[in-house]
Design a protein around this motif. Structure first.
Motif, mmCIF file in Angstrom:
data_model
loop_
_atom_site.group_PDB
_atom_site.id
_atom_site.type_symbol
_atom_site.label_atom_id
_atom_site.label_comp_id
_atom_site.label_asym_id
_atom_site.label_seq_id
_atom_site.Cartn_x
_atom_site.Cartn_y
_atom_site.Cartn_z
ATOM 1 N N ARG A 50 38.585 44.126 45.856
ATOM 2 C CA ARG A 50 38.038 44.874 44.727
ATOM 3 C C ARG A 50 37.199 46.044 45.218
ATOM 4 N NH1 ARG A 50 35.047 42.014 39.696
ATOM 5 N NH2 ARG A 50 37.203 41.507 39.202
ATOM 6 N N ASP A 71 39.029 40.068 44.539
ATOM 7 C CA ASP A 71 39.310 39.829 43.128
ATOM 8 C C ASP A 71 40.046 38.498 42.969
ATOM 9 O OD1 ASP A 71 40.089 39.838 40.486
ATOM 10 O OD2 ASP A 71 40.743 41.927 40.501
ATOM 11 N N SER A 73 40.700 36.838 40.281
ATOM 12 C CA SER A 73 41.606 36.786 39.131
ATOM 13 C C SER A 73 43.007 37.298 39.463
ATOM 14 C CB SER A 73 41.032 37.589 37.962
ATOM 15 O OG SER A 73 41.007 38.971 38.268
ATOM 16 N N ARG A 74 43.154 38.050 40.545
ATOM 17 C CA ARG A 74 44.463 38.574 40.931
ATOM 18 C C ARG A 74 45.029 37.881 42.174
ATOM 19 N NH1 ARG A 74 43.499 44.441 41.703
ATOM 20 N NH2 ARG A 74 45.689 44.464 42.246
ATOM 21 N N THR A 99 34.883 36.881 41.561
ATOM 22 C CA THR A 99 34.929 37.530 42.879
ATOM 23 C C THR A 99 34.512 36.573 43.990
ATOM 24 O OG1 THR A 99 32.654 38.364 42.726
ATOM 25 C CG2 THR A 99 34.409 39.817 41.918
#
Length: 192
Positions: A50, A71, A73-74, A99
């Motif tokens: 990120r 990140d 979430s990804r 994170t």
């Protein structure tokens, strides 16, 4: 979720860089990879960066630093059900803790006069709101194709291992091993 594989430093003449240099991450040419063991089989996943603040002092390597945020979430595991399990509250809790952050506290070259002999980065790793000290192995290379002595574009390999239970990421412990190995390949360019 992190094992970092020890690699060699291959840096050339250092005299042309006399002060710390800020480097920008080339995100499209970098990957934060990890290896996890699911039901006895090793599987590879990745997580995008990120943000990254990287400073390298090629004269006094100990003055170098890194502050990197991933990140969650990804994150991807290669298996849709494993990816969803990874993001679940019992593992990384992507909703509550989107994170992962690494902040270096010390950088050591095995031989300050010859960076081709590798080094270590000590730092604080925060996963799921829990911060623990870690030591990672690091290697720095001049990017392929760069002219001799040009250290404006560098490649890194960083490796190590963490126990996910140390960070409260204990979900699915009956089928996923506790130790996660990290293998990061990153490319940076000197910031203008």
């Amino acid at each position: 979720m992190i094992r970092l594989i020890a690699i060699l430093f291959i840096l050339l003449p250092l005299g042309s860089f006399a002060a710390p240099i800020n480097y920008a991450l080339q995100a499209d040419r970098s990957e934060v990879g990890f290896v996890y063991t699911l039901s006895g089989a090793n599987n590879r996943g990745s997580m995008p960066v990120r943000s990254a603040n990287i400073v390298i002092d090629l004269q006094q390597f100990a003055n170098s630093s890194a502050d990197v945020t991933l990140d969650v979430s990804r994150a991807r595991t290669g298996l849709i059900f494993a990816t969803e399990a990874l993001k679940a509250a019992s593992v990384l809790d992507a909703r509550g803790h989107p994170t992962i952050r690494f902040q270096s506290t010390a950088v050591r070259a095995n031989n300050p006069r010859n960076l081709s002999e590798g080094g270590q980065i000590d730092g604080l790793l925060t996963i799921k709101g829990v911060t623990r000290p870690v030591t990672l192995n690091a290697a720095v290379f001049r990017q392929r194709g760069a002219p001799d002595g040009d250290l404006s574009q560098l490649s890194f390999r960083i490796s190590g291992a963490v126990k996910r239970s140390d960070f409260g990421a204990t979900g699915y412990s009956d089928i996923v091993a506790d130790t996660i190995n990290i293998d990061i390949a990153a490319r940076v360019i000197a910031a203008p």
